[in-house]
Design a protein around this motif. Structure first.
Motif, PDB file in Angstrom:
ATOM      1  N   ALA A  31       0.831  -1.198   0.000  1.00  0.00           N
ATOM      2  CA  ALA A  31       0.000   0.000   0.000  1.00  0.00           C
ATOM      3  C   ALA A  31       0.868   1.252   0.000  1.00  0.00           C
ATOM      4  O   ALA A  31       1.893   1.324   0.686  1.00  0.00           O
ATOM      5  N   GLU A  32       0.474   2.225  -0.802  1.00  0.00           N
ATOM      6  CA  GLU A  32       1.208   3.484  -0.857  1.00  0.00           C
ATOM      7  C   GLU A  32       0.686   4.407   0.240  1.00  0.00           C
ATOM      8  O   GLU A  32      -0.514   4.629   0.363  1.00  0.00           O
ATOM      9  N   ARG A  33       1.607   4.940   1.017  1.00  0.00           N
ATOM     10  CA  ARG A  33       1.215   5.817   2.111  1.00  0.00           C
ATOM     11  C   ARG A  33       0.828   7.197   1.582  1.00  0.00           C
ATOM     12  O   ARG A  33       1.543   7.781   0.776  1.00  0.00           O
ATOM     13  N   VAL A  34      -0.304   7.672   2.052  1.00  0.00           N
ATOM     14  CA  VAL A  34      -0.813   8.972   1.631  1.00  0.00           C
ATOM     15  C   VAL A  34      -1.172   9.793   2.872  1.00  0.00           C
ATOM     16  O   VAL A  34      -1.942   9.332   3.708  1.00  0.00           O
ATOM     17  N   THR A  35      -0.584  10.980   2.968  1.00  0.00           N
ATOM     18  CA  THR A  35      -0.998  11.930   3.999  1.00  0.00           C
ATOM     19  C   THR A  35      -1.974  12.902   3.364  1.00  0.00           C
ATOM     20  O   THR A  35      -1.651  13.574   2.385  1.00  0.00           O
ATOM     21  N   PHE A  36      -3.166  12.954   3.923  1.00  0.00           N
ATOM     22  CA  PHE A  36      -4.239  13.803   3.412  1.00  0.00           C
ATOM     23  C   PHE A  36      -4.593  14.807   4.500  1.00  0.00           C
ATOM     24  O   PHE A  36      -5.113  14.443   5.557  1.00  0.00           O
ATOM     25  N   VAL A  37      -4.276  16.078   4.271  1.00  0.00           N
ATOM     26  CA  VAL A  37      -4.510  17.106   5.287  1.00  0.00           C
ATOM     27  C   VAL A  37      -5.818  17.850   5.006  1.00  0.00           C
ATOM     28  O   VAL A  37      -6.050  18.309   3.883  1.00  0.00           O
ATOM     29  N   LEU A  38      -6.662  17.914   6.003  1.00  0.00           N
ATOM     30  CA  LEU A  38      -7.928  18.616   5.873  1.00  0.00           C
ATOM     31  C   LEU A  38      -7.697  20.123   5.913  1.00  0.00           C
ATOM     32  O   LEU A  38      -6.633  20.596   6.305  1.00  0.00           O
ATOM     33  N   ASN A  39      -8.696  20.856   5.537  1.00  0.00           N
ATOM     34  CA  ASN A  39      -8.616  22.320   5.632  1.00  0.00           C
ATOM     35  C   ASN A  39      -8.922  22.793   7.042  1.00  0.00           C
ATOM     36  O   ASN A  39      -8.614  23.938   7.398  1.00  0.00           O
ATOM     37  N   TRP A  40      -9.464  21.920   7.859  1.00  0.00           N
ATOM     38  CA  TRP A  40     -10.006  22.346   9.150  1.00  0.00           C
ATOM     39  C   TRP A  40     -10.056  21.144  10.074  1.00  0.00           C
ATOM     40  O   TRP A  40      -9.650  20.052   9.711  1.00  0.00           O
ATOM     41  N   THR A  41     -10.576  21.335  11.276  1.00  0.00           N
ATOM     42  CA  THR A  41     -10.859  20.194  12.129  1.00  0.00           C
ATOM     43  C   THR A  41     -11.998  19.398  11.505  1.00  0.00           C
ATOM     44  O   THR A  41     -12.874  19.942  10.836  1.00  0.00           O
ATOM     45  N   ALA A  42     -11.987  18.093  11.715  1.00  0.00           N
ATOM     46  CA  ALA A  42     -12.928  17.210  11.035  1.00  0.00           C
ATOM     47  C   ALA A  42     -14.366  17.463  11.473  1.00  0.00           C
ATOM     48  O   ALA A  42     -14.661  17.659  12.656  1.00  0.00           O
ATOM     49  N   ALA A  43     -15.271  17.440  10.492  1.00  0.00           N
ATOM     50  CA  ALA A  43     -16.702  17.613  10.739  1.00  0.00           C
ATOM     51  C   ALA A  43     -17.449  16.917   9.613  1.00  0.00           C
ATOM     52  O   ALA A  43     -16.857  16.170   8.822  1.00  0.00           O
ATOM     53  N   ALA A  44     -18.749  17.169   9.514  1.00  0.00           N
ATOM     54  CA  ALA A  44     -19.585  16.426   8.571  1.00  0.00           C
ATOM     55  C   ALA A  44     -19.129  16.566   7.127  1.00  0.00           C
ATOM     56  O   ALA A  44     -19.283  15.641   6.331  1.00  0.00           O
TER      57      ALA A  44
END
Length: 338
Positions: A31-44
């Motif tokens: 599996a290829e490691r992927v870092t996915f950064v959100l724009n904000w704290t997680a929500a709906a």
């Protein structure tokens, strides 16, 4: 976590292509490691990514995805451009501004086809609209897209961009800071509107940017330029699995919200259920309903580009066609028309 099961959103339409295979499993490879950064704290608005992770859809596509909370679109665009995250979420004008300043990134899927940007204040403070903003304080995080795009808004409503004072506050502090009058105005996304309406009632004043004709693309998935060039299959897999997850969540949000609640503490049903209903409004436009869920319209992207070029000193011209693409989307998956 407070759960109010008496409030349930209506089930959306099943989207075309939802059951179709989106990616070819690559289980035989590491599996290829992927870092996915959100724009904000997680929500709906982020729950489809948590659904895809919980259901193993990313894993089956050969991806080991780590989802990280963000600190605003400006900060996530910087991380993706620098390569400390391969993929992320950023407000589209903020991403274009980063690109104009040499940022090595490109957008590969839009989430908000309509701008979510909104200003909030209390009517009891004496503010009746944006013309009353001069001399007031605006509280939001330093990397917030609304702060970055503030000069555009200020000029649109006819006030001096230097006429307000920005105050650094954390995302969870917006409502308490407004309530305690530490700040006069705050910024937030339209999908967070119901919580403020419940808190402040008739005293709440607000201005949506889209109602003033500032309807730029909002949150979009962006990719590091080197990753896009050297690992296109990685990007394609992530985009198509994410498309599938958004389509599934539009059809039935409950599994995605459960996945979000299992991964992120401090969220409640009442807020997140209502937030998701507004997220669907923001996702829907003629392009996402006819071309593909997540697709960009070329004319609208040109308008966003022209806005950046005309409003920001130091913004350098660049090839817009290399700053976004619809090439990784599955055109069989479209946003529901209603």
């Amino acid at each position: 976590m407070t759960r109010d099961r008496s409030v349930l959103p209506r089930r959306g339409m099943l989207l075309a292509g939802l059951a179709a295979p989106f990616v070819i499993p690559r289980a035989a490879r590491a599996a290829e490691r992927v870092t996915f950064v959100l724009n904000w704290t997680a929500a709906a608005d982020h729950c489809p990514y948590y659904l895809a992770k919980a259901q193993g859809w990313y894993e089956k596509a050969g991806l080991d995805v780590t989802i990280e909370a963000g600190r605003g679109s400006g900060a996530s665009a910087q991380r993706v451009a620098a390569g400390t995250a391969q993929l992320g979420i950023a407000d589209m004008p903020t991403a274009l501004l980063a690109r104009s300043r040499g940022g090595n990134l490109a957008a590969v899927m839009t989430v908000y086809a309509n701008s979510p940007q909104t200003f909030y204040w209390l009517r009891s403070s004496g503010i009746s609209g944006p013309r009353d903003f001069p001399g007031r304080s605006v509280g939001n995080p330093p990397g917030d897209a609304a702060r970055i795009m503030w000069p555009v808004f200020a000029r649109r409503v006819g006030i001096d961009p230097a006429s307000v004072r920005f105050v650094n506050i954390a995302p969870p502090a917006k409502i308490p800071s407004l309530k305690s009058k530490v700040i006069d105005i705050t910024t937030d996304f339209w999908n967070e509107h119901d919580l403020k309406a419940r808190e402040f009632g008739a005293d709440l004043g607000f201005q949506r940017w889209s109602d003033l004709g500032l309807n730029s693309y909002g949150n979009s998935i962006i990719a590091n330029g080197d990753v896009l060039a050297k690992q296109p299959d990685l990007v394609r897999s992530f985009v198509r699995v994410s498309q599938r997850a958004f389509a599934a969540t539009v059809a039935d949000p409950q599994p995605a919200l459960r996945a979000l609640f299992a991964a992120v503490s401090g969220l409640d049903d009442w807020t997140q259920q209502r937030q998701w209903e507004r997220v669907k409004e923001l996702m829907r436009d003629p392009t996402t309903t006819s071309v593909a869920l997540g697709a960009f319209d070329a004319a609208r992207m040109r308008a966003d580009y022209d806005l950046i070029q005309s409003q920001f000193e130091g913004a350098q011209p660049f090839d817009l066609d290399k700053a976004y693409t619809n090439a990784f989307l599955d055109t069989g998956t479209k946003m529901a028309a209603a």
